[in-house]
Design a protein around this motif. Structure first.
Motif, PDB file in Angstrom:
ATOM      1  N   ASP A  12       6.493 -10.861  -5.122  1.00 25.84           N
ATOM      2  CA  ASP A  12       6.551 -10.178  -6.416  1.00 25.84           C
ATOM      3  C   ASP A  12       6.933 -11.202  -7.490  1.00 25.84           C
ATOM      4  OD1 ASP A  12       6.052  -7.786  -5.080  1.00 25.84           O
ATOM      5  OD2 ASP A  12       8.179  -7.373  -4.762  1.00 25.84           O
ATOM      6  N   LYS A  16       0.341 -13.862 -10.004  1.00 27.65           N
ATOM      7  CA  LYS A  16      -1.011 -13.648  -9.486  1.00 27.65           C
ATOM      8  C   LYS A  16      -1.962 -13.126 -10.574  1.00 27.65           C
ATOM      9  CE  LYS A  16       0.164 -10.702  -6.169  1.00 27.65           C
ATOM     10  NZ  LYS A  16       1.553 -10.467  -6.547  1.00 27.65           N
ATOM     11  N   ARG A  50      -0.713   4.860  -3.437  1.00 27.15           N
ATOM     12  CA  ARG A  50       0.224   3.882  -4.013  1.00 27.15           C
ATOM     13  C   ARG A  50       1.468   4.579  -4.576  1.00 27.15           C
ATOM     14  NH1 ARG A  50       0.030  -1.217  -6.795  1.00 27.15           N
ATOM     15  NH2 ARG A  50       1.638  -1.294  -8.362  1.00 27.15           N
ATOM     16  N   TYR A  70      -0.408   1.906   3.635  1.00 24.13           N
ATOM     17  CA  TYR A  70      -1.075   0.736   3.036  1.00 24.13           C
ATOM     18  C   TYR A  70      -2.466   0.576   3.638  1.00 24.13           C
ATOM     19  CZ  TYR A  70       2.934  -1.256   0.464  1.00 24.13           C
ATOM     20  OH  TYR A  70       3.944  -1.480  -0.438  1.00 24.13           O
ATOM     21  N   ARG A  74      -6.139   0.853   1.839  1.00 25.34           N
ATOM     22  CA  ARG A  74      -7.071  -0.288   2.009  1.00 25.34           C
ATOM     23  C   ARG A  74      -8.427   0.196   2.538  1.00 25.34           C
ATOM     24  NH1 ARG A  74      -3.532  -3.714   4.572  1.00 25.34           N
ATOM     25  NH2 ARG A  74      -2.961  -4.260   2.447  1.00 25.34           N
ATOM     26  N   ARG A  96      -3.613  -8.948  -3.862  1.00 25.49           N
ATOM     27  CA  ARG A  96      -3.035  -8.554  -2.580  1.00 25.49           C
ATOM     28  C   ARG A  96      -4.102  -7.937  -1.674  1.00 25.49           C
ATOM     29  NH1 ARG A  96       2.195  -9.095  -2.329  1.00 25.49           N
ATOM     30  NH2 ARG A  96       3.511  -8.925  -4.155  1.00 25.49           N
ATOM     31  N   SER A 100      -0.718  -9.203   2.696  1.00 25.13           N
ATOM     32  CA  SER A 100       0.508  -8.560   2.204  1.00 25.13           C
ATOM     33  C   SER A 100       1.097  -7.674   3.290  1.00 25.13           C
ATOM     34  CB  SER A 100       0.222  -7.716   0.956  1.00 25.13           C
ATOM     35  OG  SER A 100       0.154  -8.510  -0.200  1.00 25.13           O
ATOM     36  N   SER A 101       0.234  -6.928   3.980  1.00 23.26           N
ATOM     37  CA  SER A 101       0.736  -6.089   5.077  1.00 23.26           C
ATOM     38  C   SER A 101       1.301  -6.960   6.196  1.00 23.26           C
ATOM     39  CB  SER A 101      -0.376  -5.206   5.643  1.00 23.26           C
ATOM     40  OG  SER A 101      -0.611  -4.099   4.796  1.00 23.26           O
ATOM     41  N   TYR A 104       4.777  -8.293   4.551  1.00 23.25           N
ATOM     42  CA  TYR A 104       5.772  -7.278   4.148  1.00 23.25           C
ATOM     43  C   TYR A 104       6.106  -6.327   5.312  1.00 23.25           C
ATOM     44  CZ  TYR A 104       5.643  -8.552  -0.833  1.00 23.25           C
ATOM     45  OH  TYR A 104       5.760  -9.203  -2.039  1.00 23.25           O
ATOM     46  N   GLN A 105       5.035  -5.825   5.970  1.00 21.93           N
ATOM     47  CA  GLN A 105       5.307  -4.877   7.056  1.00 21.93           C
ATOM     48  C   GLN A 105       5.504  -5.613   8.387  1.00 21.93           C
ATOM     49  OE1 GLN A 105       2.940  -3.913   4.436  1.00 21.93           O
ATOM     50  NE2 GLN A 105       4.863  -2.935   3.809  1.00 21.93           N
ATOM     51  N   LYS A 146      10.963 -10.660 -12.045  1.00 24.25           N
ATOM     52  CA  LYS A 146      10.718  -9.206 -12.033  1.00 24.25           C
ATOM     53  C   LYS A 146      11.850  -8.408 -12.650  1.00 24.25           C
ATOM     54  CE  LYS A 146       6.752  -8.111 -10.168  1.00 24.25           C
ATOM     55  NZ  LYS A 146       5.863  -6.984 -10.240  1.00 24.25           N
ATOM     56  N   MET A 155       9.555  -1.162  -3.021  1.00 24.15           N
ATOM     57  CA  MET A 155       9.529  -2.453  -2.337  1.00 24.15           C
ATOM     58  C   MET A 155      10.419  -3.467  -3.066  1.00 24.15           C
ATOM     59  SD  MET A 155       7.599  -1.713   0.169  1.00 24.15           S
ATOM     60  CE  MET A 155       7.385  -3.282   0.975  1.00 24.15           C
TER      61      MET A 155
HETATM   62  P1  TYD Z   1       2.724  -4.316  -7.069  1.00 26.16           P
HETATM   63  O1  TYD Z   1       3.342  -3.705  -8.238  1.00 26.16           O
HETATM   64  O2  TYD Z   1       1.250  -4.364  -6.989  1.00 26.16           O
HETATM   65  O3  TYD Z   1       3.371  -5.721  -6.819  1.00 26.16           O
HETATM   66  P2  TYD Z   1       3.040  -7.118  -7.472  1.00 26.16           P
HETATM   67  O4  TYD Z   1       2.927  -6.876  -8.954  1.00 26.16           O
HETATM   68  O5  TYD Z   1       4.180  -7.950  -7.080  1.00 26.16           O
HETATM   69  O6  TYD Z   1       1.754  -7.542  -6.821  1.00 26.16           O
HETATM   70  O7  TYD Z   1       3.336  -3.558  -5.807  1.00 26.16           O
HETATM   71  C1  TYD Z   1       2.875  -3.711  -4.587  1.00 26.16           C
HETATM   72  C2  TYD Z   1       4.055  -3.817  -3.668  1.00 26.16           C
HETATM   73  O8  TYD Z   1       3.646  -3.425  -2.372  1.00 26.16           O
HETATM   74  C3  TYD Z   1       4.583  -5.235  -3.552  1.00 26.16           C
HETATM   75  O9  TYD Z   1       5.985  -5.204  -3.488  1.00 26.16           O
HETATM   76  C4  TYD Z   1       4.046  -5.693  -2.225  1.00 26.16           C
HETATM   77  C5  TYD Z   1       3.913  -4.440  -1.431  1.00 26.16           C
HETATM   78  N1  TYD Z   1       2.825  -4.434  -0.440  1.00 26.16           N
HETATM   79  C6  TYD Z   1       3.140  -4.306   0.906  1.00 26.16           C
HETATM   80  O10 TYD Z   1       4.312  -4.235   1.269  1.00 26.16           O
HETATM   81  N2  TYD Z   1       2.127  -4.258   1.817  1.00 26.16           N
HETATM   82  C7  TYD Z   1       0.815  -4.306   1.449  1.00 26.16           C
HETATM   83  O11 TYD Z   1      -0.099  -4.256   2.313  1.00 26.16           O
HETATM   84  C8  TYD Z   1       0.503  -4.436   0.058  1.00 26.16           C
HETATM   85  C9  TYD Z   1      -0.916  -4.491  -0.389  1.00 26.16           C
HETATM   86  C10 TYD Z   1       1.541  -4.496  -0.848  1.00 26.16           C
END
Ligand code: TYD
Length: 206
Positions: A12, A16, A50, A70, A74, A96, A100-101, A104-105, A146, A155
């Protein structure tokens, strides 16, 4: 023209969006029709998902639910937007995607990178990014950038150690797939980052 699929990844606050706009202008100058999209989101259904995923009130969400949501968002984006665009020879830039998955996951939440890719194979079918740009930024720095924002999503509310695992996860993935995932130091000036991204795009596509 052959379709081009590029994804942009990073913690974050890693910048990007700015780079996606610059890359869009560059690809347009090469004659491409561009589709810019983001995850989770990019279709009415995915944007609705979302809202559920990022709602700070849903603190009880299980990690597996999160992974599957997620992946659902997708699946819809791939089928409704990305796949048709690539078939029409367009350039798709996604803010993303599956990496990202994975981080993050898979790493942040501890579900495991393999599980994440397995679940996501159903969402992706044969659609795969050809180039993934990883904007490498220390977690502390991303959070600082942020914090200037008004509200944090579910998140972003995670603690520093979570975000550190995310960044480490990206670095590991970039090490595992160096031919596809390119790391770029996100603290460099915007125009320098843009030039580096263009170099990578030219190497692969032109
Ligand atoms: P977003 O506001 O799009 O974040 P950023 O501006 O930082 O890109 O929020 C998406 C959030 O979801 C971000 O914290 C990352 C998370 N995320 C996952 O955890 N897994 C995923 O597969 C994706 C696509 C995003």
């Amino acid at each position: 023209m052959k379709g081009i699929f590029i994804t942009m990844e990073g913690p974050d606050g890693s910048g990007k969006t700015t780079q996606i706009e610059l890359l869009k202008k560059y690809l347009e100058s090469k004659g491409y029709d561009i589709i810019i999209t983001r995850e989770p989101g990019g279709t009415a259904i995915s944007e609705a998902i979302r809202k559920i995923i990022l709602n700070p009130e849903y603190s009880e969400m299980s990690h597996m639910t999160e992974l599957l949501l997620y992946a659902s968002a997708r699946a819809q984006l791939v089928n409704q937007v990305i796949k048709p665009a690539l078939e029409q020879g367009k350039a798709v830039i996604c803010d993303r995607f599956v990496e990202s998955s994975a981080v993050y996951q898979g790493i942040g939440r501890g579900l495991g990178v393999e599980t994440v890719y397995e679940v996501n194979s159903y969402a992706l079918g044969n659609v795969k990014p050809e180039l993934t740009i990883f904007m490498d930024l220390e977690a502390e720095e991303g959070i600082k950038r942020k914090k200037n924002q008004a509200e944090l999503d579910r998140m972003e509310m995670e603690d520093l150690s979570f975000h550190k695992r995310v960044v480490e996860g990206y670095r590991q993935l970039a090490g595992l797939y160096p031919e596809r995932i390119v790391s770029i130091n996100a603290t460099l000036p915007i125009d320098e980052i843009h030039s580096m991204i263009i170099q990578e795009v030219e190497k692969r596509f032109f």
